[in-house]
Design a protein around this motif. Structure first.
Motif, PDB file in Angstrom:
ATOM      1  N   ASN A  84       0.813  -1.226   0.000  1.00 34.62           N
ATOM      2  CA  ASN A  84       0.000   0.000   0.000  1.00 34.62           C
ATOM      3  C   ASN A  84       0.848   1.279   0.000  1.00 34.62           C
ATOM      4  OD1 ASN A  84       0.866   0.259   2.641  1.00 34.62           O
ATOM      5  ND2 ASN A  84      -1.109  -0.252   3.562  1.00 34.62           N
ATOM      6  N   GLN A  85       2.150   1.124  -0.025  1.00 30.03           N
ATOM      7  CA  GLN A  85       3.031   2.269  -0.192  1.00 30.03           C
ATOM      8  C   GLN A  85       3.486   2.438  -1.643  1.00 30.03           C
ATOM      9  OE1 GLN A  85       5.766   1.170   3.069  1.00 30.03           O
ATOM     10  NE2 GLN A  85       5.124   3.080   4.087  1.00 30.03           N
ATOM     11  N   THR A  86       2.965   1.614  -2.521  1.00 34.63           N
ATOM     12  CA  THR A  86       3.170   1.819  -3.955  1.00 34.63           C
ATOM     13  C   THR A  86       2.500   3.136  -4.337  1.00 34.63           C
ATOM     14  OG1 THR A  86       3.323  -0.522  -4.511  1.00 34.63           O
ATOM     15  CG2 THR A  86       2.568   0.972  -6.251  1.00 34.63           C
ATOM     16  N   SER A  87       3.305   4.053  -4.879  1.00 36.58           N
ATOM     17  CA  SER A  87       2.778   5.395  -5.118  1.00 36.58           C
ATOM     18  C   SER A  87       3.817   6.225  -5.864  1.00 36.58           C
ATOM     19  CB  SER A  87       2.458   6.070  -3.780  1.00 36.58           C
ATOM     20  OG  SER A  87       1.801   7.312  -3.978  1.00 36.58           O
ATOM     21  N   MET A  88       3.398   7.440  -6.207  1.00 35.62           N
ATOM     22  CA  MET A  88       4.302   8.460  -6.726  1.00 35.62           C
ATOM     23  C   MET A  88       4.707   9.339  -5.552  1.00 35.62           C
ATOM     24  SD  MET A  88       5.767   9.929  -9.321  1.00 35.62           S
ATOM     25  CE  MET A  88       5.883  11.296 -10.474  1.00 35.62           C
ATOM     26  N   TYR A  89       6.021   9.493  -5.348  1.00 41.42           N
ATOM     27  CA  TYR A  89       6.523  10.310  -4.243  1.00 41.42           C
ATOM     28  C   TYR A  89       7.175  11.567  -4.806  1.00 41.42           C
ATOM     29  CZ  TYR A  89       5.532   6.413  -1.192  1.00 41.42           C
ATOM     30  OH  TYR A  89       4.881   5.429  -0.495  1.00 41.42           O
ATOM     31  N   LEU A  90       6.783  12.705  -4.255  1.00 41.82           N
ATOM     32  CA  LEU A  90       7.265  13.992  -4.732  1.00 41.82           C
ATOM     33  C   LEU A  90       7.907  14.756  -3.589  1.00 41.82           C
ATOM     34  CD1 LEU A  90       4.099  14.745  -6.798  1.00 41.82           C
ATOM     35  CD2 LEU A  90       6.362  14.651  -7.785  1.00 41.82           C
ATOM     36  N   CYS A  91       9.097  15.248  -3.839  1.00 47.08           N
ATOM     37  CA  CYS A  91       9.836  16.059  -2.877  1.00 47.08           C
ATOM     38  C   CYS A  91       9.725  17.521  -3.302  1.00 47.08           C
ATOM     39  CB  CYS A  91      11.289  15.617  -2.857  1.00 47.08           C
ATOM     40  SG  CYS A  91      12.372  16.644  -1.842  1.00 47.08           S
ATOM     41  N   ALA A  92       9.712  18.424  -2.335  1.00 47.93           N
ATOM     42  CA  ALA A  92       9.646  19.848  -2.635  1.00 47.93           C
ATOM     43  C   ALA A  92      10.490  20.632  -1.642  1.00 47.93           C
ATOM     44  CB  ALA A  92       8.199  20.350  -2.593  1.00 47.93           C
ATOM     45  N   SER A  93      10.844  21.851  -2.038  1.00 46.88           N
ATOM     46  CA  SER A  93      11.528  22.753  -1.112  1.00 46.88           C
ATOM     47  C   SER A  93      10.965  24.155  -1.292  1.00 46.88           C
ATOM     48  CB  SER A  93      13.038  22.745  -1.341  1.00 46.88           C
ATOM     49  OG  SER A  93      13.390  23.430  -2.521  1.00 46.88           O
ATOM     50  N   SER A  94      11.088  24.958  -0.213  1.00 47.59           N
ATOM     51  CA  SER A  94      10.640  26.353  -0.280  1.00 47.59           C
ATOM     52  C   SER A  94      11.396  27.166   0.762  1.00 47.59           C
ATOM     53  CB  SER A  94       9.132  26.454  -0.036  1.00 47.59           C
ATOM     54  OG  SER A  94       8.809  26.171   1.310  1.00 47.59           O
ATOM     55  N   PRO A  95      11.459  28.487   0.559  1.00 47.94           N
ATOM     56  CA  PRO A  95      12.095  29.330   1.576  1.00 47.94           C
ATOM     57  C   PRO A  95      11.213  29.427   2.810  1.00 47.94           C
ATOM     58  CG  PRO A  95      11.768  30.526  -0.488  1.00 47.94           C
ATOM     59  CD  PRO A  95      10.982  29.274  -0.588  1.00 47.94           C
ATOM     60  N   TRP A  96      11.833  29.736   3.931  1.00 45.35           N
ATOM     61  CA  TRP A  96      11.099  29.938   5.168  1.00 45.35           C
ATOM     62  C   TRP A  96      10.220  31.173   5.037  1.00 45.35           C
ATOM     63  CZ3 TRP A  96      12.802  33.289   9.661  1.00 45.35           C
ATOM     64  CH2 TRP A  96      11.921  33.155  10.744  1.00 45.35           C
ATOM     65  N   SER A  97       8.932  31.057   5.374  1.00 49.30           N
ATOM     66  CA  SER A  97       8.009  32.164   5.167  1.00 49.30           C
ATOM     67  C   SER A  97       8.290  33.329   6.097  1.00 49.30           C
ATOM     68  CB  SER A  97       6.568  31.679   5.345  1.00 49.30           C
ATOM     69  OG  SER A  97       6.400  31.078   6.608  1.00 49.30           O
ATOM     70  N   GLY A  98       8.909  33.092   7.232  1.00 47.73           N
ATOM     71  CA  GLY A  98       9.159  34.180   8.172  1.00 47.73           C
ATOM     72  C   GLY A  98      10.238  35.133   7.721  1.00 47.73           C
ATOM     73  N   SER A  99      11.096  34.697   6.816  1.00 46.68           N
ATOM     74  CA  SER A  99      12.234  35.527   6.415  1.00 46.68           C
ATOM     75  C   SER A  99      12.109  36.010   4.972  1.00 46.68           C
ATOM     76  CB  SER A  99      13.533  34.730   6.555  1.00 46.68           C
ATOM     77  OG  SER A  99      13.544  33.650   5.666  1.00 46.68           O
ATOM     78  N   ASN A 100      11.047  35.629   4.311  1.00 43.01           N
ATOM     79  CA  ASN A 100      10.992  35.849   2.869  1.00 43.01           C
ATOM     80  C   ASN A 100       9.551  36.075   2.460  1.00 43.01           C
ATOM     81  OD1 ASN A 100      11.396  35.750   0.072  1.00 43.01           O
ATOM     82  ND2 ASN A 100      13.003  34.232   0.314  1.00 43.01           N
ATOM     83  N   LEU A 101       9.312  37.122   1.725  1.00 44.87           N
ATOM     84  CA  LEU A 101       7.956  37.352   1.255  1.00 44.87           C
ATOM     85  C   LEU A 101       7.561  36.350   0.180  1.00 44.87           C
ATOM     86  CD1 LEU A 101       7.833  41.254   1.118  1.00 44.87           C
ATOM     87  CD2 LEU A 101       6.833  39.731   2.824  1.00 44.87           C
ATOM     88  N   ASN A 102       8.556  35.836  -0.523  1.00 44.73           N
ATOM     89  CA  ASN A 102       8.273  34.878  -1.591  1.00 44.73           C
ATOM     90  C   ASN A 102       8.543  33.478  -1.070  1.00 44.73           C
ATOM     91  OD1 ASN A 102       8.384  33.127  -3.801  1.00 44.73           O
ATOM     92  ND2 ASN A 102       9.045  34.748  -5.178  1.00 44.73           N
ATOM     93  N   THR A 103       7.489  32.678  -0.933  1.00 44.65           N
ATOM     94  CA  THR A 103       7.639  31.333  -0.391  1.00 44.65           C
ATOM     95  C   THR A 103       7.328  30.274  -1.448  1.00 44.65           C
ATOM     96  OG1 THR A 103       5.353  31.339   0.394  1.00 44.65           O
ATOM     97  CG2 THR A 103       7.053  32.090   1.935  1.00 44.65           C
ATOM     98  N   GLU A 104       7.668  30.606  -2.691  1.00 40.01           N
ATOM     99  CA  GLU A 104       7.356  29.691  -3.780  1.00 40.01           C
ATOM    100  C   GLU A 104       8.044  28.344  -3.583  1.00 40.01           C
ATOM    101  OE1 GLU A 104       8.313  31.236  -7.601  1.00 40.01           O
ATOM    102  OE2 GLU A 104       7.264  29.653  -8.683  1.00 40.01           O
ATOM    103  N   ALA A 105       7.267  27.278  -3.750  1.00 40.90           N
ATOM    104  CA  ALA A 105       7.778  25.918  -3.605  1.00 40.90           C
ATOM    105  C   ALA A 105       8.121  25.335  -4.976  1.00 40.90           C
ATOM    106  CB  ALA A 105       6.745  25.040  -2.916  1.00 40.90           C
ATOM    107  N   PHE A 106       9.152  24.513  -4.989  1.00 38.84           N
ATOM    108  CA  PHE A 106       9.595  23.841  -6.216  1.00 38.84           C
ATOM    109  C   PHE A 106       9.673  22.348  -5.953  1.00 38.84           C
ATOM    110  CE2 PHE A 106      10.688  27.497  -8.789  1.00 38.84           C
ATOM    111  CZ  PHE A 106      10.796  28.488  -7.839  1.00 38.84           C
ATOM    112  N   PHE A 107       9.304  21.589  -6.990  1.00 40.96           N
ATOM    113  CA  PHE A 107       9.216  20.145  -6.834  1.00 40.96           C
ATOM    114  C   PHE A 107      10.268  19.412  -7.656  1.00 40.96           C
ATOM    115  CE2 PHE A 107       5.379  19.025  -4.465  1.00 40.96           C
ATOM    116  CZ  PHE A 107       4.849  20.287  -4.269  1.00 40.96           C
ATOM    117  N   GLY A 108      10.646  18.249  -7.162  1.00 44.48           N
ATOM    118  CA  GLY A 108      11.483  17.345  -7.925  1.00 44.48           C
ATOM    119  C   GLY A 108      10.673  16.611  -8.973  1.00 44.48           C
TER     120      GLY A 108
END
Lengths: 116, 112
Positions: A84-108
Motif C-alpha cells: 500500500n506504499q506503492t505510489s508516486m513520491y514527490l519532494c519539494a523545497s521552499s524558503p522559510w516564510s518568516g524571512s521571505n515574502l516569496n515562499t514559492e515551492a519547487f518540486f522534484g
C-alpha cells in the motif's frame, strides 16, 4: 534555476525491505517536504522539515520516517515497505516564510515506487 | 486545516479555445501556486500568485485573496497544454504554515 533532484525516477522494491528516497535541493531553502500522490486522493503531505534535524508529521506519516542531516538533503524512509506504499513520491523545497515574502515551492521530478 | 476546491474536475477543449480554471480556498493564505503536471509526473510551476494578476504568454492568473479564489486562464489552447492543473495554497493560520495543501486538480484535454 531552482533545482530539486530526487535520486530515482523509478524504483521497485520487495515487501518488507527498508527503502530510502533521497532528495537534494540547491537553493538553500529552509523548508523541505515529502508528498505522495495517488489516483483519486491527490497529493498528501507525509512529512516536512523546516530546519536541519527538525521534522514535523504531515497528514499521513504512518509507515514513514525522515532524516535531515544537512540543509540541502531530505530523505524519506520506508522502514518496512508494504504494497500500500506503492505510489508516486514527490519532494519539494521552499524558503522559510518568516524571512521571505516569496515562499514559492519547487518540486522534484518524482519517484514512482512499486512495492511487490 | 485549509480546504482547496478546484473546478471543473475535467475539461475537454478543441485546440484554439480558451478556458478558465477555478480554485476556491477556505481561509486566508500566505502562498498560492498553480502547477501543471507533465506526463512524467513532475509538477511544473506556472504561477506564484497569493494575490493580484500575472501573465506568462498564453497563461494568466488572478487571485482575489479577500474573496478566497483564484482563476487560471489559458488562451488559444494547444495540445501540449493537456494534463492536470493543480492549485495549492499555504495557509497563514496555525497548523497550516509552511506546507502546501493541494486541490484535486483539473484534468484538461486539448484535442487537435
Amino acid at each position: 534555476d531552482v533545482k530539486v533532484t530526487q535520486s530515482s525516477r523509478y524504483l521497485v522494491k520487495r515487501t518488507g525491505e527498508k527503502v530510502f528516497l533521497e532528495c537534494v535541493q540547491d537553493m538553500d531553502h529552509e523548508n523541505m517536504f515529502w508528498y505522495r500522490q495517488d489516483p483519486g486522493l491527490g497529493l498528501r503531505l507525509i512529512y516536512f522539515s523546516y530546519d536541519v534535524k527538525m521534522k514535523e508529521k504531515g497528514d499521513i506519516p504512518e509507515g514513514y520516517s525522515v532524516s535531515r542531516e544537512k540543509k540541502e538533503r531530505f530523505s524519506l524512509i520506508l522502514e518496512s515497505a508494504s504494497t500500500n506504499q506503492t505510489s508516486m513520491y514527490l519532494c519539494a523545497s521552499s524558503p522559510w516564510s518568516g524571512s521571505n515574502l516569496n515562499t514559492e515551492a519547487f518540486f522534484g521530478q518524482g519517484t514512482r515506487l512499486t512495492v511487490v | 486545516g485549509i480546504q482547496v476546491e478546484q473546478s471543473p474536475p475535467d475539461l475537454i477543449l478543441q485546440e484554439g479555445a480558451n478556458s478558465t480554471l477555478r480554485c476556491n480556498f477556505s481561509d486566508s493564505v500566505n502562498n498560492l501556486q498553480w502547477f501543471h503536471q507533465n506526463p512524467w509526473g513532475q509538477l511544473i510551476n506556472l504561477f506564484y500568485i497569493p494575490s493580484g494578476t500575472k501573465q506568462n504568454g498564453r497563461l494568466s492568473a488572478t487571485t482575489v485573496a479577500t474573496e478566497r479564489y483564484s482563476l487560471l486562464y489559458i488562451s488559444s489552447s494547444q495540445t501540449t497544454d493537456s494534463g492536470v492543473y493543480f492549485c495549492a495554497v499555504e495557509g497563514n493560520s496555525g497548523g497550516s504554515n509552511y506546507k502546501l495543501t493541494f486541490g484535486k486538480g483539473t484534468l484538461l484535454t486539448v484535442n487537435p
